[in-house]
Write an enzyme that holds these catalytic residues in place. Sequence first.
Site, short mmCIF file in Angstrom:
data_model
loop_
_atom_site.label_atom_id
_atom_site.label_comp_id
_atom_site.label_asym_id
_atom_site.label_seq_id
_atom_site.Cartn_x
_atom_site.Cartn_y
_atom_site.Cartn_z
N CYS A 138 6.79 -3.87 14.44
CA CYS A 138 7.85 -3.62 14.84
C CYS A 138 8.66 -3.85 13.89
O CYS A 138 8.70 -4.59 12.94
CB CYS A 138 8.14 -4.09 16.02
SG CYS A 138 7.16 -3.82 17.64
N CYS A 160 3.39 -13.88 7.19
CA CYS A 160 2.18 -13.19 7.15
C CYS A 160 1.87 -12.57 5.82
O CYS A 160 2.69 -11.94 5.45
CB CYS A 160 2.53 -11.91 8.04
SG CYS A 160 1.12 -10.52 8.08
N SER A 162 0.37 2.40 0.97
CA SER A 162 0.79 1.34 0.55
C SER A 162 -0.39 0.70 -0.74
O SER A 162 -0.04 -0.36 -1.49
CB SER A 162 0.46 0.12 1.73
OG SER A 162 -0.50 0.52 2.24
N ASP A 218 -5.78 -1.04 0.58
CA ASP A 218 -5.00 -2.82 0.63
C ASP A 218 -6.15 -3.27 1.55
O ASP A 218 -5.80 -4.73 1.68
CB ASP A 218 -3.67 -2.75 1.00
CG ASP A 218 -3.70 -1.19 2.30
OD1 ASP A 218 -4.32 -1.66 3.27
OD2 ASP A 218 -2.76 -0.32 1.98
N CYS A 259 -5.92 -11.25 14.96
CA CYS A 259 -4.46 -11.59 14.56
C CYS A 259 -3.57 -11.69 16.00
O CYS A 259 -3.84 -10.75 16.76
CB CYS A 259 -3.62 -10.72 14.03
SG CYS A 259 -1.98 -11.24 13.83
N CYS A 273 0.55 -17.12 6.11
CA CYS A 273 -0.28 -17.03 7.03
C CYS A 273 -1.81 -16.24 6.45
O CYS A 273 -1.52 -15.17 5.87
CB CYS A 273 0.19 -16.40 8.28
SG CYS A 273 -1.20 -16.34 9.48
N CYS A 321 -6.17 -14.27 9.61
CA CYS A 321 -7.35 -13.19 9.78
C CYS A 321 -8.26 -13.20 8.83
O CYS A 321 -9.31 -12.57 8.87
CB CYS A 321 -6.57 -11.94 9.72
SG CYS A 321 -5.37 -11.59 8.41
S1 SF4 Z 1 -3.49 -13.26 10.97
FE1 SF4 Z 1 -3.21 -11.88 9.30
S2 SF4 Z 1 -2.08 -10.33 10.11
FE2 SF4 Z 1 -1.75 -11.72 11.46
S3 SF4 Z 1 0.10 -13.11 10.68
FE3 SF4 Z 1 -1.73 -13.99 9.92
S4 SF4 Z 1 -1.91 -12.78 7.98
FE4 SF4 Z 1 -0.58 -11.55 9.10
#
Ligand code: SF4
Length: 445
Positions: free
Chosen positions: A6, A225, A272, A335, A371, A420, A423
């Site tokens: 979002c 992220c 992207s 990507d 995620c 992060c 994933c």
């Molecule tokens: S798990 Fe992957 S997609 Fe989700 S916030 Fe972390 S880096 Fe981003």
Amino acid sequence: MIREHCGVFGAVGEGSVKLTYEGLKLLQHRGQESAGISWTKDGRVKLVKGLGLVGEAIDPERLEESEASIGHVRYSTTGSTTLEEAQPLGNDRISVSFNGTITNYFMHGDYPTDTEFILTFLEREMKGGKPLKESLKGFMDVADGAYSLLVLARDGTVLAVRDPRGFRPLVLGKINGAWVVSSEDSVIRQLGGQVIGSVHPGELVVIQRGGIKREQVFHMLGTTCAFEYIYFARSDSVIDGVSVYSARIKLGEILAERHPARADVVVPVPESSRPIALGFSRRSGIPLEEALVRTVYSKRSFIMPSNEKRNEVLKEKFGLVDVAVRDKRVVLVDDSIVRGNTMNRIVSSLRGAGAREIHVRIGSPMIRYPCYMGIDFPKRSDLLARSGDLRRIAEEIGADSVEYLTVEEMELAIGKRTICEACFTGDYPLRGKYDLSSLERVFSR
Ligand code: SF4
């Protein structure tokens, strides 16, 4: 490819509603299922929202002038594509817009969505006599997960909050004297404004006509992220001091250095991955060919909830310039790969156009885990790279070879280690500990 979550935008000051409307249009890449704006008028919060793109969902004729407003563009990760669940969500006293996922919302009661949880929590606290700001701090105490959240109160105050890890971006700025807060800074600059800087992870900002008050509620290490840099954000955005465009170029350069391929042309999967492919081409010396053409008016394929509809959209999503790949060895740069159905279809159309070899190079590590912080990945068993076996992945997508960046190479490209990466690694930087299979039941489609 991944579905974005979002985008949020809010403004306090002259021309607020118009600014929010324009801001949402420029954040359209972050969500295309629904859009909405709420504003204050005569001590009440008012709201217009609808399904589709901003131009379809919001009739500008229905908007009124106001000095405080918040807005939202949505791609749902919890809940479905219905008008009731479009945001902002609220009533005549308060409304909320947020980007993210409250990972533990289902542990606090039987709420249809995490947005309902936020609204109900704040209203309950306020009925108990707490001011809005304190109620919001109470929410930050109990909520886990990702939230870049805007709250509009009927007195014309906008409160902006970013979760303690700062998973999703949120930026403060000023446009013609009005305070604005936006998911991405590029939007503020494009609207002729001045970027003040990020709302920090764990920070709460109270925005009123007379000025802003900032309070650092949580002091934790931010873990934005990684995919904001790789895929979601606009290339012209800067997130927490890192240029998204430069990060993408560098992802491509490192991909070319560490995962080279003998080839005649580099072909990006638009949009992207274009800077990533450009970086790959520059570093490898292999010329870039824009052989895949995104059909401008098609919607993003993953707006579609079912596989069947998704495949229908994929068919019309890319056109192909046959002469650019015929009899050539192609490095196809993307990507990321989630399920693999887009990639499989592209590889087979390149073969159909006469490409001799197809080497897929991915500007991110293998997505092996779902995620729970705001991005709509499928359950683990549907992720193409769940096995981590490159030969098997190449077979499944029909390519001659496939290679990904490692986590370390990605960190090097982005220039940050505090991001992060859950994933890729399965190591979730959440505050609480969760049984991952129960999270998968709640969040995966
Ligand atoms: S798990 Fe992957 S997609 Fe989700 S916030 Fe972390 S880096 Fe981003």
